[in-house]
Scaffold this active site. Structure first.
Site, short mmCIF file in Angstrom:
data_model
loop_
_atom_site.label_atom_id
_atom_site.label_comp_id
_atom_site.label_asym_id
_atom_site.label_seq_id
_atom_site.Cartn_x
_atom_site.Cartn_y
_atom_site.Cartn_z
CD GLU A 1 -3.85 -6.69 -8.88
OE1 GLU A 1 -2.83 -7.34 -9.23
OE2 GLU A 1 -4.76 -6.39 -9.65
CG ASP A 2 -0.77 -3.31 -7.47
OD1 ASP A 2 -0.80 -4.48 -7.07
OD2 ASP A 2 -0.65 -3.00 -8.67
#
Length: 771
Positions: free
Chosen positions: A119-120
């Site tokens: 996600e990051d």
């Protein structure tokens, strides 16, 4: 024996130098470990702390794999910081530490450390699968939000990510455990966020994640999530209530000690080995009960609680007898969750008593195994392998996940799915029995229909009534604990849209909505086919003459999968049948008589002078043909059909004022007519002025019933001192039936005037009273 390379690496890690092997990350071990106070401040767990915890229950090779995942995660998050300013890698380590306390397996811990890399960071799922295996990659992907898709709103994005996570959870329960640990650490570090964001995240925690922890029986995480959510969402209320409870406990400290010692002495005298603990009520639980029941703090009867832990179920009931002998029980405050466990597998005896000095207290009695399962729930599977797959929380979670799959299947979109799941997370429950003695646990307020769908979707779809404790009951009857319910079904029965007004379980709502959507889709297909057939008649053609290949080709050109979808879109009013008919025919398609079909403007008749067939309205088209409430058309009235996107056709009387200048908008209306023998009843309104005489309303209602009509609604108001106006909504088969009703009402002496209403109360036609 020589040390392996793995053991050497672990020893280095424990010495605090492991992270220095990664360039630029040596600072991760330069800070001392801090101890956690869940409500006061964040923990900075080092990788050495985590590895030390893991050594207590995992083989050395598996601990090494977790460390390898840490090195990968630290490199992926290099340069990233949390809102608090600390290195981002602290967060995954802390999440893994929470799971380590549950004795999570090593692959779950690896996924916890890597849970934000997809996600990051630029890391792809495929890269994780290649490095750590498919299991770890699937777990990480299950926890990751949907960031690659643009959604119209934050709510839709959150709902879609939640749906993705819950579906991943049905495949592997570790997904939700990682997410709960992630949310718990985020809540512990929420002070770094802006107030508005703190409130939003706290509300989501209280509405979704704490109830999920409760549903899975993980009490230790639920309590932390609730208290942290309460503190951040309502900081002032939390502070006031916390101070009040603290002051109250300080004043009652001697009483708490007295009760514990008295219980211990009595049980010891009876030869019962037991542990006795005193505790104060959970803060958020006190607040929720005060809010729901509108009670003051002084009215709370179970702020002080005691827990007795013994060795067996038999001893639990022996302790209960001793407790009731010591203190007076409060009627209605005893609950046996051992014989009938909660839906999350929780087991215990609860009893409310009047303690010393008249102070209400609550005592919970359970075995050591019950206590362990009550605190850890589904996580007990990893903590204690002897618990087995079939223990209470595991079995309960399995049933819930199966229901989630059915709800997902029947839900139309992510927000609807989230709505259904929220409904099923309500904590209050009723316990009812099937005729064969099986216990079903349902939310408080559940009805017969909820019970039917809890048994099976097919039972719910065909239920018509029920017997509750052998007495006939309606489908909307709310259920109470202890009742025995038998569902009565009929082969031709179908779900009713009105059921959505009273069902409470997510499974029932999702099943009903799914059935109605499918039914509406089938009705829309049938109507769309009829509408297109009527339009093609203007060209002297039929669907069979056009041919399925040509219809399918047009559907695909329009972005639809098949011809059935095309018909459904027509029936729902999303596509204009006249335009589709012209495209199917082509710009210069010959028709009987040698004429050329018009490609624009008003439809032309064919050579024989015959125009397009009007669509015949039978009244049985279902949810895709609606009758306008403004004018309430009935068979015999001249009518016009207007397209309404998503609904289908709305039928109006030609004289209805709400039609406006519809002739100028040819693509918005369709020529319709009544079928020769409509197979339904239709609602219309009549206004009756009657003298103020006793029994006049009953006389008029009886006269209407004598004409084989049912009164759906009646409103009355006094017109003047001598006359009352009565507005009736009645069911009729057509104008002839309505005329018969009005003739009968004219014969009643009290009636002075009768009119039919249209356009929200305007008088359209009527009969005065002949004298």
């Amino acid at each position: 024996m020589q040390k392996t390379e793995t053991q050497v690496a672990l020893n280095v890690a424990h010495a605090g130098a492991a992270a220095s092997a990664l360039p630029g990350r040596g600072q991760l071990t330069s800070l001392p470990s801090a101890h956690q106070d869940g409500l006061k401040g964040p923990t900075r767990f080092l990788i050495s702390d985590l590895l030390g915890e893991l050594e207590a229950y995992l083989p050395c090779e598996q601990v090494s794999e977790v460390y390898r995942a840490y090195l990968f995660g630290a490199e992926a998050h290099q340069g990233q910081e949390r809102q608090s300013g600390e290195p981002y890698i602290y967060h995954p380590i802390a999440v893994a530490r929470i799971l380590a306390e549950m004795r999570m397996d090593y692959k779950g811990l690896m996924a916890a450390i890597l849970h934000d890399v997809i996600e990051d960071t630029p890391t792809a799922k495929e890269s994780l699968a290649d490095t750590f295996g498919e299991d770890v990659a699937e777990l990480v992907d299950g926890v990751s939000k949907l960031t690659q898709i643009d959604f119209p709103s934050r709510a839709e994005a959150q709902a879609a990510s939640f749906r993705k996570m819950m579906l991943a959870m049905t495949r592997d329960i570790r997904v939700i455990l990682i997410k709960l640990a992630d949310r718990l650490h985020n809540m512990r570090t929420l002070d770094a966020m802006m107030p508005a964001k703190r409130r939003r995240i706290s509300r989501e925690t209280l509405e979704i994640y704490a109830p999920i922890a409760n549903r899975l029986g993980i009490n230790r995480i639920r309590l932390d999530l609730e208290d942290l959510g309460f503190r951040h969402h309502w900081p002032w209320r939390h502070a006031v209530l916390s101070r009040t409870v603290r002051d109250k406990l300080h004043g009652r400290r001697e009483m708490v000690t007295t009760v514990k010692e008295t219980l211990r002495a009595r049980l010891q005298a009876e030869g019962i080995a037991a542990e006795v603990f005193g505790r104060e009520k959970h803060l958020y639980s006190i607040y929720r009960k005060m809010s729901a029941k509108r009670r003051s703090f002084e009215d709370m009867v179970d702020v002080f609680g005691f827990r007795v832990i013994v060795d067996s179920v038999d001893t639990c009931y022996r302790v209960l007898g001793q407790v009731h002998d010591l203190y007076k029980p409060v009627p209605g405050r005893f609950k046996d969750y051992i014989a009938i466990p909660k839906s999350n597998g929780y087991q215990s005896l609860h009893t409310g008593l009047i303690g010393p000095q008249g102070v209400p207290i609550e005592i919970q009695i359970r075995t050591a195994d019950m206590h362990r399962l009550a605190e850890s729930g589904i996580a007990a599977h990893w903590m204690y392998k002897s618990a087995g797959e079939a223990s209470g929380p595991q079995a309960a979670a399995k049933d819930w996940l199966q229901d989630l799959l059915e709800v997902q299947r029947d839900s139309g979109d992510s927000q609807e799915f989230l709505e259904h799941v929220k409904v099923d997370l309500f904590p209050d429950e009723v316990y009812v029995f099937t005729p064969k003695g099986r216990i079903l646990v349902l939310p408080m307020g559940a009805t017969v229909v909820d019970f039917a769908y809890a048994i099976h979707s097919d039972v719910g779809n065909t239920c018509v009534a029920a017997r509750i404790d052998r007495r006939l009951a309606s489908l909307r009857t709310p259920l109470r604990s202890g009742q025995t319910v038998e569902i009565i079904t009929a082969p031709g029965a179908k779900p009713n849209a009105a059921w959505l007004n009273f069902v409470v379980t997510g499974k029932a709502r999702a099943s009903i909505r799914s059935y109605l959507k499918n039914l509406k889709n089938r009705e829309a297909q049938a109507l769309g086919q009829r509408m297109l057939t009527a339009e093609l008649a203007a060209f002297g053609l039929t669907l069979e003459q056009i041919g399925e290949p040509r219809i399918l080709a047009h559907a695909v050109e329009s972005g639809l999968d098949n011809s059935a979808r095309l018909f459904a879109e027509i029936g729902l009013g999303n596509r204009i049948p006249m335009l589709i008919a012209r495209r199917l025919v082509g710009p210069a398609e010959p028709v009987p008589g040698g004429e050329v079909a018009a490609s624009a403007g008003v439809r032309e008749s064919d050579a024989s002078g015959r125009g397009a067939r009007r669509l015949a309205i039978r009244g049985t088209e279902g949810m895709v043909v609606h009758f306008a409430r403004c004018c309430r058309p009935i068979p015999g009235d001249p009518i016009t059909g207007l397209f309404s996107a998503g609904k289908g056709i709305v039928v109006h009387r030609n004289e209805c004022g709400n039609l406006g200048d519809f002739h100028s908008k040819r693509d918005k209306w369709i020529e319709v007519e009544w079928a020769e023998d409509p197979q339904a009843e239709f609602q219309t309104e009549i206004r009756v002025d009657a003298g103020n005489r006793r029994g006049a309303l009953a006389t008029i209602a009886t006269a209407i019933a004598e004409q084989d009509s049912n009164i759906e609604n009646v409103n009355s108001r006094e017109k003047d001192g001598t006359t009352t106006t009565l507005d009736f909504l009645v069911n009729v088969t057509g104008r002839k039936h309505l005329a018969g009703i009005m003739r009968r009402l004219r014969q009643i002496p009290a009636v002075t005037r009768i009119v039919r209403l249209s356009n929200a109360g305007r008088l359209r036609e009527g009969f005065g009273k002949r004298r």
